[in-house]
Design an enzyme around this catalytic site. Structure first.
Site, PDB file in Angstrom:
ATOM      1  N   ASN A 179     -60.339  17.326  42.022  1.00  0.00           N
ATOM      2  CA  ASN A 179     -61.178  17.879  40.963  1.00  0.00           C
ATOM      3  C   ASN A 179     -60.378  18.970  40.247  1.00  0.00           C
ATOM      4  O   ASN A 179     -59.216  19.236  40.567  1.00  0.00           O
ATOM      5  CB  ASN A 179     -62.530  18.352  41.504  1.00  0.00           C
ATOM      6  CG  ASN A 179     -62.400  19.540  42.446  1.00  0.00           C
ATOM      7  OD1 ASN A 179     -61.389  20.250  42.448  1.00  0.00           O
ATOM      8  ND2 ASN A 179     -63.419  19.761  43.252  1.00  0.00           N
ATOM      9  N   ASP A 243     -67.880  13.261  46.383  1.00  0.00           N
ATOM     10  CA  ASP A 243     -67.757  12.276  47.471  1.00  0.00           C
ATOM     11  C   ASP A 243     -68.329  10.926  47.038  1.00  0.00           C
ATOM     12  O   ASP A 243     -67.815   9.871  47.414  1.00  0.00           O
ATOM     13  CB  ASP A 243     -68.495  12.779  48.722  1.00  0.00           C
ATOM     14  CG  ASP A 243     -67.911  14.087  49.237  1.00  0.00           C
ATOM     15  OD1 ASP A 243     -66.690  14.288  49.087  1.00  0.00           O
ATOM     16  OD2 ASP A 243     -68.680  14.905  49.775  1.00  0.00           O
TER      17      ASP A 243
END
Ligand code: RIB
Length: 298
Positions: A179, A243
């Site tokens: 990220n 996730d």
């Protein structure tokens, strides 16, 4: 083809707060729930709900029966989970009124992986299978090395970032999933363009997936560079959105989707996850993603 996901399993203690607690402050939470999480467990659930066979490797403590049975109920092969003499991993998660979170992590049993157990689990991996790793268990580099020796495709999500993972040979990965915060820590860059350029230059044989929250996602390998906008929904709790993206991304690779369509599916799955409370509890089933995608088409 199957996935071995070697990773953490946590009890998540989630507190609803008006704002994140500040240094020296005592803050009353207005809600509290216990969820099943851990980046490893969440990604196994996402993989299973996306419809691919997944074997989970890792460790829990004596208090870990619930974590194992939850994975089993969701169709995950739990034969790679060992019980050790430690408490299971757990977190204290604050979720504010905008759905943003911050997480305090206690590794516990997740930090008790031993070489023999790792070998036993990875012996079940064959050439062409996927090995998925996050950074919430110990012996990461050893797991990477054994996976590579067995000819597995290595997917690394180096989360959470710590000094050890910054030194790990991440260029061994076939896919590196980061990220914006992880991208910044790895490259020192603050803009996605520079992050991607630095990661691609540093790891030329590794495909990079950069997830950018509300700005969407960006995938690049030697042959293609594909961007996907986020699908806007009201954020309730962003825990496990990343996730969810990871699980659906790997499932999409295994199913051979074109990257544009694959990322669109991942964006839909993680949009559903942020619109719900909890970690693994928020991860949608494949049918829910299909239905949501159809609703977006009309
Ligand atoms: O990615 C979300 C997860 O991070 C939570 O479930 C928590 O356990 C932490 O590991």
């Amino acid at each position: 083809m199957k996935v071995i996901n070697y990773g953490s399993l946590n009890w998540d203690y989630v507190y609803q707060v008006p704002h994140m607690v500040r240094e020296g402050e005592t803050l009353a939470a207005y809600g509290m729930e216990t969820f099943l999480g851990g980046k490893g467990l969440n990604q196994s659930i996402a993989l299973a709900r996306a419809g691919v066979p997944v074997l989970h490797g890792g460790c829990v403590g004596e208090d870990g029966d619930g974590l194992i049975s939850y994975l089993k109920t969701n169709g995950v092969d739990t034969s790679g989970i060992e019980k050790v003499e430690e408490k299971s991993g757990h977190t204290i998660i604050q979720v504010d009124s905008n759905g943003q979170n911050c997480i305090l992590l206690y590794g516990g049993a997740n930090q008790k992986q031993n070489i023999d157990h790792i070998k036993t689990v990875l012996n079940q991996g064959n050439s062409g299978d996927y090995l998925v790793l996050q950074n919430e268990v110990n012996e990461i580099e050893y797991i990477m090395q054994i996976g590579k020796e067995r000819g597995m495709r290595l997917v690394i999500n180096p989360s959470p970032i710590d000094p050890a993972i910054l030194k790990a040979p991440l260029g061994m990965a076939d896919y590196l999933l980061v990220n914006e915060i992880e991208g910044q820590a790895l490259t020192g860059a603050s803009e996605p363009d520079q992050m991607m350029k630095t990661l691609r230059t540093r790891y030329p044989n590794t495909a990079i997936l950069l997830t950018l929250g509300e700005e969407g996602a960006w995938y690049e390998d030697r042959k293609q560079s594909v961007r996907q906008k986020a699908i806007r929904v009201k954020a309730v709790d962003t825990t496990a959105a990343g996730d969810t993206f990871t699980g659906y991304f790997i499932a999409g690779l295994m199913e051979g989707y074109a990257m544009e369509h694959l990322l669109y599916r991942c964006a839909a799955a993680s949009a559903l996850a942020v619109s719900r409370n909890g970690a693994s509890a928020s991860i949608p089933q494949r049918e829910e993603v299909e239905t949501f995608l159809r609703s977006l088409d009309v």
